[in-house]
Design a protein around this motif. Structure first.
Motif, short mmCIF file in Angstrom:
data_model
loop_
_atom_site.label_atom_id
_atom_site.label_comp_id
_atom_site.label_asym_id
_atom_site.label_seq_id
_atom_site.Cartn_x
_atom_site.Cartn_y
_atom_site.Cartn_z
N GLU A 1 0.82 -1.20 0.00
CA GLU A 1 0.00 0.00 0.00
C GLU A 1 0.86 1.26 0.00
O GLU A 1 0.48 2.28 -0.59
N THR B 1 2.91 -9.13 1.57
CA THR B 1 1.65 -9.39 0.87
C THR B 1 1.92 -10.42 -0.21
O THR B 1 2.89 -10.30 -0.97
N SER C 1 -2.90 -10.61 2.92
CA SER C 1 -2.40 -9.32 3.38
C SER C 1 -1.08 -9.43 4.13
O SER C 1 -0.64 -10.52 4.52
N HIS C 2 -0.46 -8.28 4.34
CA HIS C 2 0.89 -8.18 4.90
C HIS C 2 1.04 -8.93 6.22
O HIS C 2 1.99 -9.68 6.42
N GLN D 1 -1.04 -11.14 7.54
CA GLN D 1 -1.78 -12.40 7.60
C GLN D 1 -0.84 -13.59 7.66
O GLN D 1 0.25 -13.57 7.08
#
Length: 440
Positions: free
Chosen positions: A22, A378, A419-420, A422
């Motif tokens: 992001e 990610t 996601s990062h 996770q």
């Protein structure tokens, strides 16, 4: 980390830490916006052109498309049924009987008057006759023949199944907003308004090249350690989906003279340059040196898999041109090229070309099997989205997720995006999914 990604055209991006996905997107979007603002200050009218509808697919609308007419142009029936005056309706289940005095077809209005106790057989799209404000659908009638029809008072409410003039779109209102990536439905809408051409942003010219001594063009023999160049063909396909102009600079060898000459040629002619290969840590030092000579380009490490190394920035104007060139240096691995294009380049190209919506839509699905994942990056796993026996969306990976396995992209129809922060995913967990088809 925020200070590391600040950028202006006079301050190159030089990062040693890994960016979150992001953060990278935000930095790219900010720099693209700077280019857009500079372009607006030049007041370049040639950036907008008029094209016919058959040329407009996947172009970016440059100004609001205003409707020259009301839509619909007159009150009309939304159903096949019978048109009548709603004075006879009520809350009871008492049967209403009406005499059928004629038929109205789409394009052939009924010219007579409709009185009390009378109705008109009417087809979808036919103009509502004077004195009628309601349509009872054919399937809601209890009895009907050529001369009479019956239905219960409470079967329909007054005004139902009638489309009012201008209820979809009023004359002078925007039918399609500027910045739209034009889809088939948009072209049909424009045609329905009698509009034959649209003002769109000029196609971006995008130069592509592949760098590497190991690369060979199609049709040539492969010697020891060499491979065919697939990346330019993947990139060409991705860019064609966006209806952009492509400048193919071919394969460039790993030497400073060839690379610098290719960059200068691309910068003199293209709005954007996309290269693949030559951006990994430890690769030829002259690559970084040449890019920094020609512009403000930083080498990034992004906390993602696949596609960790990437270069991004601005190449300075060449040969008296006032135009700067946006640059993306993508990894050399075939899957990493496509992943980084989907996640960073696509949105930047759309933004630079005037699109208002740049990010692909997301959905969710159930993981068919466990997925291994380390927190701290990610991941974009190639997968196939379908449905389980209950009709719920189900996603399964395409097998090995190595960055060089292009077959895994060919078989997939989506990314599973992990996601990062996770960790591992268990079978039956819901995961985020981004579809391929319909996006590019």
């Amino acid at each position: 980390m925020t200070d590391l990604i600040k950028h202006s055209p006079n301050s190159p991006i030089l990062l040693t830490a890994s960016l979150h996905v992001e953060e990278a997107r935000k930095a790219i979007s900010g720099l693209v916006n700077e280019l857009i603002q500079e372009s607006r200050q030049l007041h370049n009218a040639s950036d907008i052109e008029s094209v016919t509808l058959d040329q407009a697919i996947n172009r970016i609308l440059a100004e609001d498309l205003l409707s020259p007419i009301d839509v619909p142009a007159a009150d009309n029936s939304a159903m096949d049924g019978f048109a009548f005056n709603g004075d006879c309706l009520g809350d009871s289940d008492k049967t209403v009987s009406l005499n059928v005095i004629g038929t109205a077809y789409a394009g052939k209005p009924y010219k007579g008057n409709i009185g009390q106790g009378e109705c008109l057989k009417i087809m979808t799209g036919a103009l509502m006759p004077d004195g009628c404000d309601t349509v009872i659908p054919q399937e809601f009638t209890e009895s009907a023949d050529e001369s009479a029809v019956g239905f219960k008072q409470n079967q329909v409410k007054r005004g139902e199944n009638r489309r009012l003039r201008g209820e979809d779109l009023l004359s002078g209102k925007a039918a399609i907003a500027a910045g739209r990536l034009l889809r088939p439905s948009d072209l049909g809408l424009a045609a329905s308004l009698g509009i034959a051409s649209l003002k769109v942003h000029r196609k971006l010219k995008v130069a592509i090249l592949s760098s590497g001594d190991e690369l060979r063009p199609l049709g040539s023999p492969l010697d020891a350690g060499s491979i065919y160049d697939s990346n330019r063909y993947s990139l060409t396909g991705l860019l064609n989906r966006l209806n952009l102009e492509i400048m193919d600079c071919g394969i460039v060898r790993d030497d400073p003279t060839s690379l610098k000459a290719a960059f200068i040629e691309a910068t003199s002619k293209a709005d954007v340059l996309i290269s693949s290969g030559g951006v990994s840590v430890g690769e030829a030092d002259f690559t970084k040196q040449i890019m920094q000579e020609l512009g403000d380009v930083g080498f990034w490490k992004i906390a993602m898999r696949p596609g960790r190394p990437m270069a991004f920035g601005i190449l300075k104007p060449i040969q008296g041109s006032s135009r700067k060139t946006l640059f993306f240096g993508l990894p050399g691995n075939p899957v990493a090229v496509m992943v980084t294009f989907y996640q960073f380049v696509r949105a930047a190209l759309l933004q630079l070309n005037g699109a208002s919506q740049t990010e692909p839509p997301m959905t969710q699905a159930i993981a068919e099997a466990p997925i291994r994942k380390k927190p701290g990056r990610t991941e974009f796993q190639r997968a196939i989205l379908g449905r389980n026996s209950d009709g719920k969306p189900m996603v399964k990976l395409t097998g090995s997720q190595g960055a060089g396995i292009l077959r895994s992209m060919s078989e997939a129809n989506c990314f599973v995006i992990l996601s990062h922060d996770q960790g591992n995913v268990a079978a039956g967990d819901w995961v985020n999914v981004a579809l391929f088809d319909g996006l590019l």
